[in-house]
Scaffold this motif. Structure first.
Motif, PDB file in Angstrom:
ATOM      1  N   CYS A 430     -17.513 -99.661  14.786  1.00 58.22           N
ATOM      2  CA  CYS A 430     -16.489-100.027  13.791  1.00 58.22           C
ATOM      3  C   CYS A 430     -15.087 -99.795  14.335  1.00 58.22           C
ATOM      4  CB  CYS A 430     -16.702 -99.232  12.498  1.00 58.22           C
ATOM      5  SG  CYS A 430     -18.207 -99.668  11.605  1.00 58.22           S
ATOM      6  N   ASP A 431     -14.892 -98.663  14.998  1.00 50.79           N
ATOM      7  CA  ASP A 431     -13.570 -98.365  15.562  1.00 50.79           C
ATOM      8  C   ASP A 431     -13.174 -99.395  16.619  1.00 50.79           C
ATOM      9  OD1 ASP A 431     -13.186 -96.123  13.979  1.00 50.79           O
ATOM     10  OD2 ASP A 431     -14.072 -94.760  15.455  1.00 50.79           O
ATOM     11  N   GLN A 432     -14.117 -99.756  17.463  1.00 48.76           N
ATOM     12  CA  GLN A 432     -13.791-100.686  18.541  1.00 48.76           C
ATOM     13  C   GLN A 432     -13.574-102.107  18.022  1.00 48.76           C
ATOM     14  OE1 GLN A 432     -15.648-100.443  22.379  1.00 48.76           O
ATOM     15  NE2 GLN A 432     -16.446 -98.384  21.977  1.00 48.76           N
ATOM     16  N   LEU A 433     -14.256-102.468  16.941  1.00 54.26           N
ATOM     17  CA  LEU A 433     -13.964-103.761  16.324  1.00 54.26           C
ATOM     18  C   LEU A 433     -12.496-103.842  15.927  1.00 54.26           C
ATOM     19  CD1 LEU A 433     -16.898-104.749  13.929  1.00 54.26           C
ATOM     20  CD2 LEU A 433     -16.096-105.969  15.954  1.00 54.26           C
ATOM     21  N   LEU A 434     -12.010-102.784  15.290  1.00 54.50           N
ATOM     22  CA  LEU A 434     -10.599-102.759  14.887  1.00 54.50           C
ATOM     23  C   LEU A 434      -9.686-102.735  16.103  1.00 54.50           C
ATOM     24  CD1 LEU A 434     -10.780-100.234  11.896  1.00 54.50           C
ATOM     25  CD2 LEU A 434     -10.536-102.713  11.772  1.00 54.50           C
ATOM     26  N   ASP A 435     -10.019-101.914  17.094  1.00 57.87           N
ATOM     27  CA  ASP A 435      -9.155-101.794  18.276  1.00 57.87           C
ATOM     28  C   ASP A 435      -9.069-103.105  19.051  1.00 57.87           C
ATOM     29  OD1 ASP A 435      -8.663 -99.170  17.677  1.00 57.87           O
ATOM     30  OD2 ASP A 435     -10.158 -98.372  19.077  1.00 57.87           O
ATOM     31  N   ARG A 436     -10.169-103.813  19.151  1.00 56.34           N
ATOM     32  CA  ARG A 436     -10.203-105.010  19.989  1.00 56.34           C
ATOM     33  C   ARG A 436      -9.702-106.267  19.279  1.00 56.34           C
ATOM     34  NH1 ARG A 436     -15.627-104.771  23.815  1.00 56.34           N
ATOM     35  NH2 ARG A 436     -15.541-102.534  24.289  1.00 56.34           N
ATOM     36  N   ILE A 437      -9.768-106.269  17.937  1.00 58.15           N
ATOM     37  CA  ILE A 437      -9.394-107.486  17.221  1.00 58.15           C
ATOM     38  C   ILE A 437      -8.099-107.322  16.432  1.00 58.15           C
ATOM     39  CG2 ILE A 437     -10.093-109.164  15.457  1.00 58.15           C
ATOM     40  CD1 ILE A 437     -12.976-108.698  16.249  1.00 58.15           C
ATOM     41  N   VAL A 438      -7.930-106.211  15.730  1.00 57.16           N
ATOM     42  CA  VAL A 438      -6.752-106.070  14.860  1.00 57.16           C
ATOM     43  C   VAL A 438      -5.934-104.841  15.225  1.00 57.16           C
ATOM     44  CG1 VAL A 438      -7.723-107.335  12.928  1.00 57.16           C
ATOM     45  CG2 VAL A 438      -8.174-104.891  13.117  1.00 57.16           C
ATOM     46  N   SER A 439      -5.831-104.540  16.506  1.00 60.06           N
ATOM     47  CA  SER A 439      -5.016-103.401  16.911  1.00 60.06           C
ATOM     48  C   SER A 439      -3.555-103.672  16.591  1.00 60.06           C
ATOM     49  CB  SER A 439      -5.178-103.149  18.416  1.00 60.06           C
ATOM     50  OG  SER A 439      -4.779-104.285  19.146  1.00 60.06           O
ATOM     51  N   GLY A 440      -2.831-102.615  16.271  1.00 62.97           N
ATOM     52  CA  GLY A 440      -1.411-102.771  15.941  1.00 62.97           C
ATOM     53  C   GLY A 440      -1.220-103.248  14.516  1.00 62.97           C
ATOM     54  N   ARG A 441      -0.142-104.008  14.299  1.00 65.21           N
ATOM     55  CA  ARG A 441       0.210-104.473  12.960  1.00 65.21           C
ATOM     56  C   ARG A 441      -0.709-105.621  12.541  1.00 65.21           C
ATOM     57  NH1 ARG A 441       5.246-102.841  11.340  1.00 65.21           N
ATOM     58  NH2 ARG A 441       5.587-104.705  10.084  1.00 65.21           N
ATOM     59  N   THR A 442      -1.172-105.584  11.292  1.00 67.07           N
ATOM     60  CA  THR A 442      -2.080-106.597  10.782  1.00 67.07           C
ATOM     61  C   THR A 442      -1.440-107.349   9.631  1.00 67.07           C
ATOM     62  OG1 THR A 442      -3.106-104.994   9.291  1.00 67.07           O
ATOM     63  CG2 THR A 442      -4.101-105.273  11.455  1.00 67.07           C
ATOM     64  N   ASP A 443      -1.838-108.598   9.462  1.00 70.10           N
ATOM     65  CA  ASP A 443      -1.268-109.441   8.422  1.00 70.10           C
ATOM     66  C   ASP A 443      -1.968-109.283   7.083  1.00 70.10           C
ATOM     67  OD1 ASP A 443       0.486-110.489  10.273  1.00 70.10           O
ATOM     68  OD2 ASP A 443      -0.849-112.132  10.826  1.00 70.10           O
ATOM     69  N   ASP A 444      -3.135-108.670   7.073  1.00 71.81           N
ATOM     70  CA  ASP A 444      -3.923-108.579   5.850  1.00 71.81           C
ATOM     71  C   ASP A 444      -4.762-107.313   5.899  1.00 71.81           C
ATOM     72  OD1 ASP A 444      -5.015-109.211   3.426  1.00 71.81           O
ATOM     73  OD2 ASP A 444      -6.065-111.018   4.065  1.00 71.81           O
ATOM     74  N   ASP A 445      -5.259-106.906   4.722  1.00 74.24           N
ATOM     75  CA  ASP A 445      -6.196-105.794   4.685  1.00 74.24           C
ATOM     76  C   ASP A 445      -7.449-106.140   5.480  1.00 74.24           C
ATOM     77  OD1 ASP A 445      -4.404-104.774   2.923  1.00 74.24           O
ATOM     78  OD2 ASP A 445      -5.815-104.440   1.301  1.00 74.24           O
ATOM     79  N   VAL A 446      -8.121-105.102   5.970  1.00 72.83           N
ATOM     80  CA  VAL A 446      -9.412-105.274   6.638  1.00 72.83           C
ATOM     81  C   VAL A 446     -10.378-104.237   6.068  1.00 72.83           C
ATOM     82  CG1 VAL A 446     -10.685-105.135   8.809  1.00 72.83           C
ATOM     83  CG2 VAL A 446      -8.394-106.137   8.782  1.00 72.83           C
ATOM     84  N   ALA A 447     -11.538-104.705   5.626  1.00 74.33           N
ATOM     85  CA  ALA A 447     -12.613-103.809   5.208  1.00 74.33           C
ATOM     86  C   ALA A 447     -13.859-104.150   6.013  1.00 74.33           C
ATOM     87  CB  ALA A 447     -12.888-103.948   3.721  1.00 74.33           C
ATOM     88  N   ILE A 448     -14.556-103.109   6.467  1.00 75.26           N
ATOM     89  CA  ILE A 448     -15.787-103.284   7.236  1.00 75.26           C
ATOM     90  C   ILE A 448     -16.852-102.370   6.647  1.00 75.26           C
ATOM     91  CG2 ILE A 448     -16.912-102.985   9.486  1.00 75.26           C
ATOM     92  CD1 ILE A 448     -14.222-103.485  10.818  1.00 75.26           C
ATOM     93  N   LEU A 449     -18.059-102.874   6.504  1.00 76.52           N
ATOM     94  CA  LEU A 449     -19.220-102.082   6.106  1.00 76.52           C
ATOM     95  C   LEU A 449     -20.336-102.460   7.070  1.00 76.52           C
ATOM     96  CD1 LEU A 449     -20.550-101.496   2.516  1.00 76.52           C
ATOM     97  CD2 LEU A 449     -22.104-102.067   4.362  1.00 76.52           C
ATOM     98  N   ALA A 450     -20.901-101.467   7.763  1.00 73.34           N
ATOM     99  CA  ALA A 450     -21.922-101.736   8.776  1.00 73.34           C
ATOM    100  C   ALA A 450     -23.116-100.820   8.564  1.00 73.34           C
ATOM    101  CB  ALA A 450     -21.348-101.543  10.181  1.00 73.34           C
ATOM    102  N   ILE A 451     -24.316-101.325   8.848  1.00 74.11           N
ATOM    103  CA  ILE A 451     -25.534-100.517   8.709  1.00 74.11           C
ATOM    104  C   ILE A 451     -26.319-100.555  10.006  1.00 74.11           C
ATOM    105  CG2 ILE A 451     -25.680-100.916   6.225  1.00 74.11           C
ATOM    106  CD1 ILE A 451     -27.940-102.930   6.809  1.00 74.11           C
TER     107      ILE A 451
END
Length: 462
Positions: A430-451
């Motif tokens: 989950c952390d790396q998804l955010l780091d690799r795709i939406v690192s820094g300033r984002t234009d919209d909220d992001v929510a992730i749920l993973a199992i």
């Protein structure tokens, strides 16, 4: 400010890098000067209404007055209790002097006599003019030789401090500092500075008010995003990252809880809109869905249909995408590491299945209307058997559309990243998804749920 005062600001004064004003007062020159002054004020207004970030607004204000009104400038803001925040925006006409300016502003001793002109402007609400900088006034401030040397290189000779007054009172001040041979501020320049401060204060106050609203939205949103349960042989990880760019906060949510029969219910959704209203609507829909889903072991499609009915019957005028998934085990699956994932989507993006070897699969579903659309008809369930070490990632559109990417391209980018993360622990994934795709300033909220489905014969790894 009078038009004549604006007109007198047509050019920087001699010795400040501008050209001397032409002699005479013929109509052409006066008209050009007046137009130039009014254009400057319009530029101030336009620049400060184009952002709702208070730090950015303060920085723009400092940059706008240099060099027209000063050789360097500093904007100091007060907090809600009327105390200096300690954060100061600054600008200097000579980029080579920015190092000295930073050294002086960060290294000076605060709370000394140096603050008295600033405090006088803040308390009285009137400009304070210092035609000459008294060395004795600076002596308690320059605590180290490094700061003293930086101040000498700045060569500041006069200043004017103008309060920033908004509808709620004084919210800060702007210090206009002249250096070298530049003369003290004239009455016309002070009048212009007062008008600039008035417009600047309005922009800063709007940004602060909007910032408070967004803080409320984010606080409300985070308070509703509770930690997920960790059922036996199943790991659940969640992430929420609020928007920074354009400050579009509010609306995205996730949820996970166990039903009385032991099944695990997973929810992810996104309310249409942003701000406090969207966060409040999200809380209402989330609570409604949670209550409806808990007391009966119904399918996801039936749950969404009942939520539709409640939204319509209670006249909740909100639209939202949502995906409800239910993890359950049939009697013949117990002890095998297999389970059924059943899901239904109300216009939400498809989950991604990640197999142990790195193969990814989009769990597509029939396109069905958003929650709150006003039509109450049956929805569709879909199901898939999950095996040991399978992972499923649910997400909102903030991660897909980041960087103004189209939905199809964004999903392709997401699946490509997941393929490369197939062996990574779920929390790190989950952390790396955010780091690799939406690192820094984002234009919209992001929510992730993973199992992550673990083996039923060994304890779950952290």
């Amino acid at each position: 400010m009078s038009e004549s005062a604006a007109a007198q600001l047509a050019e920087p004064p001699p010795g400040a890098g501008g050209q001397p004003s032409p002699a005479g007062h013929d109509g052409v020159v006066d008209a050009q000067a007046e137009a130039d002054g009014l254009r400057f004020l319009a530029e101030v207004s336009e620049a400060l209404v184009s952002t709702l970030d208070s730090d950015e607004s303060a920085a723009r204000l400092a940059e706008l007055v240099v060099p027209r009104l000063a050789d360097w400038a500093m904007v100091a803001m007060l907090d809600d209790d009327g105390r200096p925040t300690g954060e100061e925006a600054r600008a200097h006409r000579d980029p080579a002097r920015l190092v000295d300016l930073d050294a002086y502003l960060t290294g000076r001793v605060r709370g000394t006599a140096d603050d008295s002109p600033l405090m006088a402007a803040l308390l009285t609400g009137e400009p304070v003019r210092l035609p000459v900088i008294d060395p004795a006034l600076l002596e308690p401030v320059l605590g180290t030789e490094e700061v003293r040397a930086a101040w000498r290189r700045l060569d500041t000779t006069s200043s004017t401090i103008v309060p920033l007054r908004s509808r709620a009172g004084t919210i800060g001040a702007i210090a206009l500092m002249n250096t070298g041979d530049r003369p003290p501020h004239t009455d016309a320049e002070v009048a212009t500075a007062v008008e600039v401060a008035r417009r600047g204060a309005l922009g800063l106050d709007n940004a602060r008010l909007y910032g408070r609203q967004l803080m409320v939205a984010e606080t409300l949103q985070r308070s509703l995003l509770t930690p997920p349960p960790q059922p036996d042989h199943l790991q659940i990880a969640v992430r929420y990252q609020p928007a920074a760019s354009h400050m579009h906060v509010g609306g995205d949510w996730y949820d996970a809880f166990q039903q009385p029969d032991g099944s695990t219910l997973l929810v992810i959704g996104d309310v249409v809109g942003h701000n406090v209203d969207a966060a409040a609507a999200m809380g209402q829909i989330r609570s409604m869905l949670r209550g409806i889903a808990y007391d009966r072991g119904e399918s996801p499609a039936r749950i969404l249909t009942r939520v539709d009915g409640a939204l319509s019957g209670l006249h909740v005028g909100t639209l939202a995408t949502a995906l409800v998934a239910r993890l359950e085990q049939r009697p013949e699956q117990v002890g095998t590491g297999r389970r059924i994932l059943r899901w239904s989507s109300a216009g939400h993006l498809p989950p991604v299945l990640l197999r142990p070897g790195g193969r990814v699969q989009l769990l597509g579903s029939t396109a069905e209307r958003l929650l709150g659309a006003g039509m109450i008809t049956a929805r569709t369930d879909h199901e898939l058997e999950l095996r040991t070490d399978d992972r499923v990632v649910f997400y909102t559109d903030g991660i897909v559309e980041h960087g103004r990417t189209g939905i199809d391209e964004g999903i392709e980018r997401l699946t490509g990243v997941l393929e490369r993360l197939h062996g990574v622990p779920l929390e790190d994934l989950c952390d790396q998804l955010l780091d690799r795709i939406v690192s820094g300033r984002t234009d919209d909220d992001v929510a992730i749920l993973a199992i992550h489905c673990h083996t039923e014969t060994n304890p779950r790894t952290p």
